[in-house]
Design a protein around this motif. Structure first.
Motif, PDB file in Angstrom:
ATOM      1  N   LYS A 141       0.786  -1.138  -0.038  1.00 32.39           N
ATOM      2  CA  LYS A 141      -0.027  -0.003   0.038  1.00 32.39           C
ATOM      3  C   LYS A 141       0.877   1.254   0.039  1.00 32.39           C
ATOM      4  O   LYS A 141       1.902   1.189   0.754  1.00 32.39           O
ATOM      5  N   PRO A 142       0.729   2.117  -0.895  1.00 28.93           N
ATOM      6  CA  PRO A 142       1.422   3.586  -0.917  1.00 28.93           C
ATOM      7  C   PRO A 142       1.485   4.194   0.405  1.00 28.93           C
ATOM      8  O   PRO A 142       0.362   3.984   1.229  1.00 28.93           O
ATOM      9  N   LYS A 143       2.613   4.562   1.011  1.00 29.23           N
ATOM     10  CA  LYS A 143       2.429   5.331   2.469  1.00 29.23           C
ATOM     11  C   LYS A 143       1.529   6.441   2.296  1.00 29.23           C
ATOM     12  O   LYS A 143       0.899   6.833   3.290  1.00 29.23           O
ATOM     13  N   SER A 144       1.479   7.090   1.317  1.00 29.88           N
ATOM     14  CA  SER A 144       0.634   8.404   1.132  1.00 29.88           C
ATOM     15  C   SER A 144      -0.107   8.374  -0.177  1.00 29.88           C
ATOM     16  O   SER A 144       0.301   8.295  -1.121  1.00 29.88           O
ATOM     17  N   THR A 145      -1.432   8.830  -0.204  1.00 32.47           N
ATOM     18  CA  THR A 145      -2.122   8.940  -1.427  1.00 32.47           C
ATOM     19  C   THR A 145      -2.650  10.204  -1.452  1.00 32.47           C
ATOM     20  O   THR A 145      -3.434  10.596  -0.687  1.00 32.47           O
ATOM     21  N   LEU A 146      -2.331  11.290  -2.520  1.00 27.73           N
ATOM     22  CA  LEU A 146      -2.820  12.586  -2.331  1.00 27.73           C
ATOM     23  C   LEU A 146      -3.611  13.016  -3.633  1.00 27.73           C
ATOM     24  O   LEU A 146      -3.335  12.371  -4.787  1.00 27.73           O
ATOM     25  N   THR A 147      -4.783  13.319  -3.748  1.00 25.18           N
ATOM     26  CA  THR A 147      -5.460  13.968  -4.839  1.00 25.18           C
ATOM     27  C   THR A 147      -5.793  15.592  -4.992  1.00 25.18           C
ATOM     28  O   THR A 147      -5.652  16.158  -3.905  1.00 25.18           O
ATOM     29  N   ALA A 148      -5.444  15.948  -6.191  1.00 22.00           N
ATOM     30  CA  ALA A 148      -5.685  17.252  -6.526  1.00 22.00           C
ATOM     31  C   ALA A 148      -6.646  17.466  -7.654  1.00 22.00           C
ATOM     32  O   ALA A 148      -6.609  16.573  -8.660  1.00 22.00           O
ATOM     33  N   TRP A 149      -7.359  18.512  -7.724  1.00 12.21           N
ATOM     34  CA  TRP A 149      -8.247  18.994  -8.770  1.00 12.21           C
ATOM     35  C   TRP A 149      -7.793  20.402  -9.574  1.00 12.21           C
ATOM     36  O   TRP A 149      -7.577  21.214  -8.525  1.00 12.21           O
ATOM     37  N   ALA A 150      -7.610  20.169 -10.463  1.00 15.65           N
ATOM     38  CA  ALA A 150      -6.983  21.458 -11.296  1.00 15.65           C
ATOM     39  C   ALA A 150      -8.128  21.852 -12.315  1.00 15.65           C
ATOM     40  O   ALA A 150      -8.754  21.331 -13.161  1.00 15.65           O
ATOM     41  N   ALA A 151      -8.133  23.265 -12.580  1.00 14.90           N
ATOM     42  CA  ALA A 151      -8.988  23.962 -13.474  1.00 14.90           C
ATOM     43  C   ALA A 151      -8.197  24.356 -14.814  1.00 14.90           C
ATOM     44  O   ALA A 151      -7.178  24.904 -14.500  1.00 14.90           O
ATOM     45  N   LEU A 152      -8.708  23.953 -15.960  1.00  9.72           N
ATOM     46  CA  LEU A 152      -7.921  24.375 -17.125  1.00  9.72           C
ATOM     47  C   LEU A 152      -8.826  25.316 -18.298  1.00  9.72           C
ATOM     48  O   LEU A 152      -9.875  24.998 -18.284  1.00  9.72           O
ATOM     49  N   GLU A 153      -7.989  25.736 -18.838  1.00 13.37           N
ATOM     50  CA  GLU A 153      -8.795  26.574 -20.134  1.00 13.37           C
ATOM     51  C   GLU A 153      -9.205  25.619 -21.359  1.00 13.37           C
ATOM     52  O   GLU A 153     -10.094  25.774 -21.906  1.00 13.37           O
ATOM     53  N   ASP A 154      -8.134  24.857 -21.581  1.00  9.19           N
ATOM     54  CA  ASP A 154      -8.363  23.736 -22.543  1.00  9.19           C
ATOM     55  C   ASP A 154      -7.586  22.507 -22.569  1.00  9.19           C
ATOM     56  O   ASP A 154      -6.961  22.140 -21.633  1.00  9.19           O
ATOM     57  N   LEU A 155      -8.015  21.510 -23.414  1.00  7.48           N
ATOM     58  CA  LEU A 155      -7.316  20.174 -23.318  1.00  7.48           C
ATOM     59  C   LEU A 155      -5.891  20.247 -23.886  1.00  7.48           C
ATOM     60  O   LEU A 155      -5.158  19.471 -23.097  1.00  7.48           O
ATOM     61  N   GLN A 156      -5.482  21.180 -24.625  1.00  7.28           N
ATOM     62  CA  GLN A 156      -4.068  21.377 -24.851  1.00  7.28           C
ATOM     63  C   GLN A 156      -3.237  21.489 -23.567  1.00  7.28           C
ATOM     64  O   GLN A 156      -2.239  20.953 -23.149  1.00  7.28           O
ATOM     65  N   GLY A 157      -4.059  22.259 -22.525  1.00  7.58           N
ATOM     66  CA  GLY A 157      -3.273  22.606 -21.314  1.00  7.58           C
ATOM     67  C   GLY A 157      -3.398  21.240 -20.445  1.00  7.58           C
ATOM     68  O   GLY A 157      -2.566  20.927 -19.867  1.00  7.58           O
ATOM     69  N   CYS A 158      -4.420  20.617 -20.475  1.00  2.98           N
ATOM     70  CA  CYS A 158      -4.421  19.073 -19.725  1.00  2.98           C
ATOM     71  C   CYS A 158      -3.329  18.271 -20.228  1.00  2.98           C
ATOM     72  O   CYS A 158      -2.597  17.571 -19.478  1.00  2.98           O
ATOM     73  N   VAL A 159      -2.724  18.308 -21.671  1.00  2.00           N
ATOM     74  CA  VAL A 159      -1.892  17.309 -22.027  1.00  2.00           C
ATOM     75  C   VAL A 159      -0.613  17.865 -21.295  1.00  2.00           C
ATOM     76  O   VAL A 159       0.266  17.324 -20.963  1.00  2.00           O
ATOM     77  N   LYS A 160      -0.524  19.362 -21.472  1.00  2.00           N
ATOM     78  CA  LYS A 160       0.833  20.003 -20.907  1.00  2.00           C
ATOM     79  C   LYS A 160       0.910  19.510 -19.341  1.00  2.00           C
ATOM     80  O   LYS A 160       2.291  19.248 -19.125  1.00  2.00           O
ATOM     81  N   LEU A 161       0.065  19.720 -18.665  1.00  2.00           N
ATOM     82  CA  LEU A 161      -0.028  19.377 -17.444  1.00  2.00           C
ATOM     83  C   LEU A 161       0.393  18.125 -17.047  1.00  2.00           C
ATOM     84  O   LEU A 161       0.926  17.357 -16.263  1.00  2.00           O
ATOM     85  N   LEU A 162      -0.232  16.934 -17.845  1.00  2.00           N
ATOM     86  CA  LEU A 162       0.203  15.597 -17.794  1.00  2.00           C
ATOM     87  C   LEU A 162       1.480  15.523 -17.980  1.00  2.00           C
ATOM     88  O   LEU A 162       2.359  14.850 -17.307  1.00  2.00           O
ATOM     89  N   GLY A 163       2.123  16.082 -19.006  1.00  2.00           N
ATOM     90  CA  GLY A 163       3.670  15.763 -19.276  1.00  2.00           C
ATOM     91  C   GLY A 163       4.357  16.462 -18.159  1.00  2.00           C
ATOM     92  O   GLY A 163       5.412  15.842 -17.600  1.00  2.00           O
TER      93      GLY A 163
END
Ligand code: FAD
Ligand code: 2HG
Ligand code: ZN
Length: 658
Positions: free
Chosen positions: A396-418
């Protein structure tokens, strides 16, 4: 400037869980149920008027007029009606058709006697004519409703996306005579016990309808074995009659693969009773379970052993590990741990002739020839029945954290993934995206679920699984979000401050499917592309679909981290959803699949082919691959009795893309 982390809205989880449960048990979705509702309604109306007509015939001719010469003989006219009762209960189409013709004889008799008789007799004759008309209307209505229901799931034009059809019948399917069917049923009862062979229409209905309510089939019976040896005998018995078998786990599949066809001649093999956890090997980090074990129970068993089973789906409270392996399910942890295939060490499988292959070794390395388990994984019950599996567990991972982010476009989502890959490395365990419309639907149907930042066109849900400490995880995640905000990629963000808050965020994401179902029938696409080509795909497809169907609603969300988008399409607000499917499903599929194909993608990333996509597949899959698939199917299931009509059609290779 650092990221702003507003407090999360309060979500009443118990409310939501109740709703979710309702949906997962498939019984409360009004907008989606219309065709089958009509079928049930007309069936009930036909049964009621039939029973009343029988009572009338008996009472009138026999008890009320016993002294009239020949009165008791005339009661025999109730007999054909009595014989029709089981046919109506089993929804045999020909019984409804037959009754709608025969009932005119009763009508004519009623009219003649209403004129020739007097007093009570004349009144009873009028009642007979009325009941005959009612019975006719109910039977004809039923036939019409069944026709409508099958139209909903069937398309006829010869385009790549021709037949979203639930009809799985193949020429290989046996036409059983009544005594043969009875003989088979008797054998099945002697194998699994009388109470585990279900035949009553009410018992069968939940097994015969798919989760999305796109299709309704009819089984000869449902068989519920409890042991691998019983599955083996059931398969042998069916094979000896040439009867096909449809395996079913939790029946949560989204491509109509786990329900019988309309013939009433297939045996539905439910794995629900085979749910034992056979062994947990903590030292080997593995677990051996039976195929009918519900995914959530498997996860729980791993946790009880201080370990972790990472497969995680919105349907995990109902779907089974056998179904997960048969569909090679994905879910939200694929990015780090892989899909069901990657989590499997070995399988136990009942083959088409009833033989049992025990491949449960649990070894992590074994290069002694072909990897047989991988043939069965993802084969959707067309090559064998999975009865048990050996699966990987993880610390089991020691810690699991979740974040929610707001973006203008899908291209931004791909950049965030990178950026997330770069900064979090192997710690990144989930990366989901959701468009504004999909979150709006969740809010509409589950008002308790308030997503943060709904005003932004896209939101991303990130999960970091850290093996050091919570502090380490927090530092890493906050640094990532700060950097993304500095670079203008992320517009706003929040990190869940504890596990409950994190679960609430995940719950919003996982409720999109349920919210969409509440909204009405819809078109689903489960596409796979390289993550970087998803924005171009979405932009192009959106342009084409908005031109084609003004006001169309696009419900786009999915596992961007895996290059897997659920590109779902809902009717324009004012359009009836059933009508929308009839008019546009094929055209929408054409656009989406063509664009996916042009970008080198796949038309199914995780849900599979089932019968909804079986006739689309040949247009988008390499002909050589299709030919190999057919050869594998023929050699493992020469009688073609395992889930026929799913994944690949055997009968018409000419459909294959030239
Ligand atoms: P079923 O629906 O019963 O069967 C699916 C297929 O497997 C059928 O072809 C059936 O014949 C065959 N089968 C079942 N058991 C066996 C067996 N023991 N041996 C041989 N064949 C068998 N899917 C994802 O991949 N990712 C997701 O994130 C996801 N989220 C979902 C969320 C919701 C709300 C819902 C309703 C569905 C979701 N699904 C998802 C789809 C579905 O839950 C999965 O496909 C799941 O793996 C199906 O499991 P099941 O036990 O319900 O199988
Ligand atoms: C998910 O990712 C599931 O939530 C279901 O795969 C997707 O509803 C869908 O189309
Ligand atoms: Zn998914």
């Amino acid at each position: 400037m650092g990221p702003h982390f507003p407090p999360m809205a309060q979500i009443n989880l118990s409310d939501v869980r109740e709703k979710t449960l309702d949906n997962l048990t498939m019984n409360h979705n009004t907008s989606i149920a219309s065709p089958s509702k009509e079928v049930r309604l007309t069936q009930n109306a036909a049964l009621t008027s039939l029973v009343l007509l029988i009572v009338l015939c008996l009472a009138w001719e026999w008890s009320w007029a016993p002294l009239k010469p020949g009165g008791s003989w005339l009661a025999l006219k109730a007999l054909p009606l009595v014989f029709a009762v089981p046919g109506l209960l089993r929804r045999r189409l020909y019984t409804y058709r037959w009754l709608s013709l025969v009932v005119w004889l009763y009508f004519i008799e009623g009219v003649v006697r209403a004129y020739s008789d007097t007093g009570d007799q004349a009144r009873l004759a009028t009642l007979e004519t009325t009941l005959s008309v009612l019975l006719f209307m109910a039977c004809a209505g039923h036939v019409r409703a069944r026709f409508k229901a099958s139209l909903l799931a069937t398309e006829t034009s010869p385009s790549p996306d021709t037949p979203n059809t639930p009809n799985t019948s193949t020429s290989s399917q046996a036409q059983l005579t009544r005594p043969q069917a009875q003989q088979l049923i008797d054998q099945l009862k002697s194998i699994v016990g009388q109470e585990h062979v279900l035949m009553a229409p009410l018992d069968l209905s939940a097994y015969e309808q798919d989760w999305r309510k796109r299709a309704q089939g009819r089984a000869l019976c449902v068989v519920r074995p409890a042991l691998t040896a019983e599955v083996s005998q059931v398969v042998r018995a069916c094979a000896s009659f040439g009867v096909s078998i449809v395996p079913q786990g939790g029946n949560t599949g989204l491509v109509v693969g786990s329900i019988p066809d309309e013939s009433g001649e297939q045996v539905l093999l439910s794995m629900q009773r085979m749910k034992a956890i056979r062994a947990v090997h903590t030292d080997n980090l593995s677990i051996e379970v039976e195929a009918g074990c519900v995914l959530a129970q498997l996860q729980e068993a791993a946790l009880q052993a201080g370990l972790f089973f990472p497969l995680s789906l919105g349907s995990e409270g109902s779907c089974t590990i056998g179904g997960n392996l048969s569909t090679n399910a994905g879910g939200t942890q694929v990015l780090r741990y892989g899909n069901a295939r990657d989590l499997c060490l070995g399988l136990e499988v009942v083959l088409a002739n009833g033989e049992v292959w025990n491949g449960l070794s649990g070894l992590r390395k074994d290069n002694t020839g072909y990897d047989l388990k991988n043939l069965f994984i993802g084969s959707e019950g067309t090559l064998g029945i999975i009865t048990a599996a050996s699966l990987k567990l993880f610390p089991k991972p020691k810690s699991t954290l979740t974040a929610w982010a707001a973006l203008e476009d899908l291209q931004g989502c791909v950049k965030l993934l990178g950026l997330a890959h770069e900064k979090l490395g192997a710690g990144l365990s989930g990366f989901e995206v959701m468009n504004q419309y999909s979150l709006g639907l969740v809010q509409k149907h589950f008002p308790a679920l308030q997503a943060p930042f709904q005003e932004f066109p896209w939101c991303a849900l990130l999960e970091l699984s850290d093996n050091e400490s919570t502090e380490h995880a927090q530092t890493q995640l906050i640094e990532l979000l700060e950097l993304a905000m500095e670079q203008g990629i992320v517009k706003n963000a929040t990190v869940a401050e504890n596990l409950t808050k994190a679960a609430q965020l995940w719950h919003i994401r996982e409720s999109i499917t349920l919210a969409q179902a509440q909204e009405g029938l819809n078109i689903k696409h489960d596409i796979s592309l390289s993550a970087s080509s998803i924005p171009a795909f979405v932009a192009q497809t959106e342009r084409e679909l908005c031109d084609l169907i003004p006001g169309v609603r696009l419900v786009n969300f999915g596992h961007l981290g895996d290059g897997n988008l659920h590109y779902n399409v809902q009717s324009p607000m004012q359009m009836d959803s059933a009508q929308f499917l009839r008019d546009f499903e094929q055209k929408v599929n054409d656009v989406v699949h063509r664009n996916v194909f042009a970008l080198g993608g796949s038309i199914s990333a995780e849900h599979g082919i089932g019968s909804l996509k079986v006739d689309t597949l040949p247009f988008y899959k390499d002909p050589q691959a299709l030919s190999l698939m057919r050869r594998i199917k023929e050699s493992l299931d020469p009688q073609l009795t395992l889930n026929p009509g799913r994944v690949i059609r055997m009968s018409d290779p000419s459909l294959d893309r030239p």
